[in-house]
Write a protein that holds these residues in place. Structure first.
Motif, PDB file in Angstrom:
ATOM      1  N   CYS A 196       0.801  -1.201   0.001  1.00  0.00           N
ATOM      2  CA  CYS A 196       0.172   0.051  -0.170  1.00  0.00           C
ATOM      3  C   CYS A 196       0.788   1.436   0.207  1.00  0.00           C
ATOM      4  O   CYS A 196       0.325   2.335  -0.342  1.00  0.00           O
ATOM      5  CB  CYS A 196      -0.887  -0.002   1.067  1.00  0.00           C
ATOM      6  SG  CYS A 196      -2.197  -1.178   1.160  1.00  0.00           S
ATOM      7  N   GLU A 197       2.162   1.333   0.350  1.00  0.00           N
ATOM      8  CA  GLU A 197       2.831   2.359   0.707  1.00  0.00           C
ATOM      9  C   GLU A 197       3.339   2.913  -0.848  1.00  0.00           C
ATOM     10  O   GLU A 197       3.771   3.995  -0.769  1.00  0.00           O
ATOM     11  CB  GLU A 197       4.278   2.054   1.390  1.00  0.00           C
ATOM     12  CG  GLU A 197       3.781   1.712   3.026  1.00  0.00           C
ATOM     13  CD  GLU A 197       2.791   0.713   3.304  1.00  0.00           C
ATOM     14  OE1 GLU A 197       3.015  -0.264   2.610  1.00  0.00           O
ATOM     15  OE2 GLU A 197       2.351   0.926   4.352  1.00  0.00           O
ATOM     16  N   ALA A 252      -6.947  -4.179  -4.495  1.00  0.00           N
ATOM     17  CA  ALA A 252      -7.279  -5.262  -3.593  1.00  0.00           C
ATOM     18  C   ALA A 252      -6.400  -5.052  -2.150  1.00  0.00           C
ATOM     19  O   ALA A 252      -6.779  -5.501  -1.370  1.00  0.00           O
ATOM     20  CB  ALA A 252      -6.905  -6.366  -4.268  1.00  0.00           C
ATOM     21  N   LEU A 253      -5.320  -4.683  -2.570  1.00  0.00           N
ATOM     22  CA  LEU A 253      -4.426  -4.414  -1.318  1.00  0.00           C
ATOM     23  C   LEU A 253      -4.998  -3.293  -0.327  1.00  0.00           C
ATOM     24  O   LEU A 253      -4.781  -3.418   0.733  1.00  0.00           O
ATOM     25  CB  LEU A 253      -2.960  -3.692  -1.700  1.00  0.00           C
ATOM     26  CG  LEU A 253      -1.930  -4.981  -2.699  1.00  0.00           C
ATOM     27  CD1 LEU A 253      -0.812  -4.136  -2.986  1.00  0.00           C
ATOM     28  CD2 LEU A 253      -1.609  -5.868  -1.562  1.00  0.00           C
ATOM     29  N   LEU A 254      -5.540  -2.273  -0.968  1.00  0.00           N
ATOM     30  CA  LEU A 254      -6.089  -1.258  -0.119  1.00  0.00           C
ATOM     31  C   LEU A 254      -7.541  -1.649   0.605  1.00  0.00           C
ATOM     32  O   LEU A 254      -7.532  -1.357   1.700  1.00  0.00           O
ATOM     33  CB  LEU A 254      -6.470  -0.008  -1.109  1.00  0.00           C
ATOM     34  CG  LEU A 254      -5.244   0.838  -1.697  1.00  0.00           C
ATOM     35  CD1 LEU A 254      -6.031   1.869  -2.507  1.00  0.00           C
ATOM     36  CD2 LEU A 254      -4.627   1.397  -0.480  1.00  0.00           C
ATOM     37  N   ARG A 255      -7.982  -2.681   0.029  1.00  0.00           N
ATOM     38  CA  ARG A 255      -9.311  -3.143   0.495  1.00  0.00           C
ATOM     39  C   ARG A 255      -8.938  -4.217   1.889  1.00  0.00           C
ATOM     40  O   ARG A 255      -9.727  -4.353   2.740  1.00  0.00           O
ATOM     41  CB  ARG A 255     -10.167  -4.112  -0.489  1.00  0.00           C
ATOM     42  CG  ARG A 255     -10.881  -3.285  -1.148  1.00  0.00           C
ATOM     43  CD  ARG A 255     -11.969  -4.184  -2.009  1.00  0.00           C
ATOM     44  NE  ARG A 255     -11.565  -5.102  -2.862  1.00  0.00           N
ATOM     45  CZ  ARG A 255     -10.995  -4.842  -4.205  1.00  0.00           C
ATOM     46  NH1 ARG A 255     -11.298  -3.789  -4.871  1.00  0.00           N
ATOM     47  NH2 ARG A 255     -10.529  -5.926  -4.768  1.00  0.00           N
ATOM     48  N   GLU A 256      -7.685  -4.611   1.781  1.00  0.00           N
ATOM     49  CA  GLU A 256      -7.060  -5.585   2.678  1.00  0.00           C
ATOM     50  C   GLU A 256      -6.821  -4.881   4.136  1.00  0.00           C
ATOM     51  O   GLU A 256      -6.781  -5.424   5.432  1.00  0.00           O
ATOM     52  CB  GLU A 256      -6.088  -6.588   2.612  1.00  0.00           C
ATOM     53  CG  GLU A 256      -6.267  -7.437   1.390  1.00  0.00           C
ATOM     54  CD  GLU A 256      -5.106  -8.002   0.752  1.00  0.00           C
ATOM     55  OE1 GLU A 256      -3.892  -7.629   1.223  1.00  0.00           O
ATOM     56  OE2 GLU A 256      -5.398  -8.968  -0.273  1.00  0.00           O
ATOM     57  N   ARG A 257      -6.706  -3.373   4.055  1.00  0.00           N
ATOM     58  CA  ARG A 257      -6.350  -2.658   5.207  1.00  0.00           C
ATOM     59  C   ARG A 257      -7.776  -2.738   6.151  1.00  0.00           C
ATOM     60  O   ARG A 257      -8.833  -2.733   5.786  1.00  0.00           O
ATOM     61  CB  ARG A 257      -6.139  -1.326   4.850  1.00  0.00           C
ATOM     62  CG  ARG A 257      -4.633  -1.052   4.176  1.00  0.00           C
ATOM     63  CD  ARG A 257      -4.502   0.253   3.448  1.00  0.00           C
ATOM     64  NE  ARG A 257      -4.799   1.252   4.647  1.00  0.00           N
ATOM     65  CZ  ARG A 257      -3.828   1.740   5.571  1.00  0.00           C
ATOM     66  NH1 ARG A 257      -2.749   1.325   5.479  1.00  0.00           N
ATOM     67  NH2 ARG A 257      -4.559   2.748   6.503  1.00  0.00           N
ATOM     68  N   ASP A 258      -7.405  -2.420   7.544  1.00  0.00           N
ATOM     69  CA  ASP A 258      -8.391  -2.312   8.637  1.00  0.00           C
ATOM     70  C   ASP A 258      -9.182  -1.143   8.385  1.00  0.00           C
ATOM     71  O   ASP A 258     -10.321  -1.220   8.682  1.00  0.00           O
ATOM     72  CB  ASP A 258      -7.852  -2.502   9.786  1.00  0.00           C
ATOM     73  CG  ASP A 258      -7.145  -3.830  10.210  1.00  0.00           C
ATOM     74  OD1 ASP A 258      -7.538  -4.736   9.684  1.00  0.00           O
ATOM     75  OD2 ASP A 258      -6.142  -3.958  10.933  1.00  0.00           O
TER      76      ASP A 258
END
Length: 426
Positions: free
Chosen positions: A15-16, A38-44
Motif C-alpha cells: 500500500c505504501e 485489492a491491497l487497499l481493501r485488505e487494510r483495517d
C-alpha cells in the motif's frame, strides 16, 4: 498530466507504493490497478492520501479512500454527515467558484436545495414520457445496428455504436436538434476527458481549465437558448417540461436548467456509452458467457446488464465532505475531512461478490454500486441506462451475434473508467 512509460514503473507490492492522487497510477494497466485496490481493501481502515496538486484550487488536508463495499454503503446512507455540496462531489479538490456556474448541478448539492431540484426534475420524468423514451430507445438501437451492418466490420465500436445510442436519446429527450448532436458529443468529451490529451491539449493547467469552462459555457448557452424559445411555447420535450414546470410555486432558474443539462448529457451519454463498450469487451473475453446469453437473450438480459454495470463501473468515484466527527465501521473521520467513494473498487470486493473479477451473467444477488450508493444521490437515470444497455445488446446479439471487440484504447482519467476507441469485427 503526463505519465511514465510502463518500463519505468515498479510493480506495486504494498500500500505504501500506492498514490491515488498521482496521474501515473491511472496510466497503469488495469490489472495493476485491480491489484492495488485489492491491497487497499485488505487494510483495517481506509488509507489517507494527500490531495492532487492543481493550480486553480488550494489543496485541502487530504482524503480517505473508501474502497470497501460496506464502507461505501454506510457513508452513502448518511448524507447529513458525508455531504456533497461543500466543494463538489465530482472532484477531489474543492470546485473553484467559477466552475459552479456550469458544473454546480444537483449532484454537487445537499438537501434541502438538492431535494427541491430533484423534485422538479423528477416530475418531468412522467410515466408517459418514460414510456416514450423506451419506445425511442428501440427505434434508435435498430437504426444504429442497421448502419453498423451497412458499414461492415473494422469500424470504431465506441463512436459508431456505443456512443450514438445514448447521445441520440439524451438529445431527443431534451429536444436538442440533430444538427447539434456532434456539438454536444464533443463538449461532453471535453468535460469528462479533460485529463486526456486527445480531448484537451495538456500544454498547461490554465489551458485545461479554460477548455472546461468554455465547454460548460457552450453547453449551457445551447440549452438556455432553447429554453427561451420554449418558455410558454412547449414542444413536448424535457426542456419544455422543465422550463415550464411549476412545482409548489417553484421553477428552475435558467442557470439551474443549464447545469442540469450538463449533468444529464454528460452522465447520461458518457457513462452509458462506456458500459456498452465494456459490455462488448467482456463478452469477447468471456465467450462462454456470450454463448450462454445467446441461448436466451431476453431471459438472461436483466442479470447480464447488472453484471456489465458492476464490472464496467463507468464512474470511478464520488467525493463527500465530513460535517462532524464520526466513526464508521471502526474508522474515525474528523469534521472537514474528505472521503472519496471508489465505486469501481467496491464492485470488486470479495467480501460481497464471489469470484469478483469473473464475468457471470447469472450472478444473483448482485448488489453493485455502479449507479452510486443508496441515498439521495442514487442515479436518477438508472432506469433509462438499464433500458439502453438491454436494448443495444438485444439488437447486437440478435442481429450481429458474431461481433467481437478489438483492443480498447482507454480514457486517461481518474474519474471515468472509459473507453475512447475500440475496433469491432463480425
Amino acid at each position: 498530466m503526463t505519465a511514465e512509460t510502463p518500463q519505468e514503473r515498479e510493480p506495486i507490492t504494498s500500500c505504501e507504493q500506492i498514490d491515488l492522487s498521482d496521474w501515473d497510477f491511472w496510466a497503469r494497466p488495469m490489472a495493476e490497478r485491480e491489484h492495488a485496490f485489492a491491497l487497499l481493501r485488505e487494510r483495517d481502515t481506509p488509507m489517507f492520501f494527500a490531495e492532487p496538486e492543481v493550480s486553480f484550487a488550494d489543496p485541502g488536508r487530504g482524503y480517505h479512500a473508501i474502497v470497501r463495499h460496506a464502507d461505501v454503503l454506510e457513508i452513502s446512507r448518511n448524507p447529513e454527515v458525508f455531504c456533497s455540496g461543500s466543494g463538489g462531489a465530482t472532484n477531489i479538490t474543492d470546485m473553484p467558484p467559477e466552475f459552479a456556474e456550469y458544473f454546480g448541478s444537483m449532484i454537487n448539492m445537499d438537501d434541502p436545495r438538492h431535494a427541491r431540484l430533484r423534485r422538479i426534475v423528477s416530475r418531468a420524468f412522467t410515466p408517459k414520457m418514460i414510456q416514450k423514451f423506451e419506445e425511442d430507445v428501440q427505434i434508435a438501437a435498430s437504426t444504429v445496428v442497421d448502419e453498423l451492418l451497412e458499414k461492415g466490420p473494422g469500424c470504431d465500436f465506441v463512436s459508431e455504436v456505443a456512443a450514438r445510442l445514448p447521445l441520440k436519446i439524451i438529445c431527443d429527450m431534451m429536444g436538442i436538434p440533430e444538427k447539434d448532436y456532434r456539438f454536444v458529443y464533443d463538449r461532453s468529451n471535453i468535460v469528462l476527458g479533460a485529463s486526456d490529451p486527445e480531448y484537451v491539449p495538456q500544454s498547461d493547467v490554465d489551458s485545461v481549465v479554460a477548455a472546461l469552462l468554455t465547454a460548460g459555457s457552450e453547453l449551457q448557452q445551447l440549452v438556455q437558448e432553447l429554453a427561451a424559445e420554449r418558455s410558454g411555447h412547449p414542444t413536448g420535450d424535457l426542456i419544455s417540461a422543465l422550463v415550464n414546470a411549476n412545482i409548489d410555486g417553484e421553477q428552475l432558474t435558467l442557470q439551474e436548467l443549464g447545469s442540469f443539462f450538463i449533468l444529464l448529457v454528460v452522465a447520461g451519454n458518457e457513462t452509458t456509452r462506456n458500459a456498452i463498450s465494456q459490455g462488448l469487451l467482456l463478452l469477447t473475453r468471456h465467450p462462454d458467457q456470450k454463448k450462454l446469453w445467446l441461448s436466451d437473450v431476453d431471459g438472461h438480459a436483466p442479470k447480464a446488464v447488472e453484471e456489465i454495470v458492476r464490472l464496467a463501473s463507468p464512474v470511478n468515484y464520488m467525493r463527500r465532505k465530513v460535517t462532524r466527527d464520526i466513526t464508521v465501521n471502526g474508522a474515525d473521520y474528523r469534521e472537514g475531512d474528505k472521503a472519496v467513494l471508489y465505486y469501481w473498487s467496491a464492485n470488486r470486493d470479495a467480501a460481497v461478490f464471489a469470484d469478483p473479477y469473473s464475468f457471470d451473467i447469472t450472478r444473483d444477488p448482485n448488489p453493485h454500486v455502479g449507479f452510486g450508493g443508496p441515498g439521495p444521490h442514487f442515479c436518477l437515470g438508472a432506469h433509462l441506462a438499464r433500458r439502453e444497455i438491454t436494448v443495444m445488446f438485444r439488437e447486437l446479439l440478435g442481429r450481429v451475434p458474431s461481433i467481437e471487440a478489438g483492443r480498447p484504447e482507454r480514457l486517461f482519467s481518474s474519474f471515468i473508467n472509459g473507453v475512447k476507441h475500440m475496433p469491432c469485427d463480425f
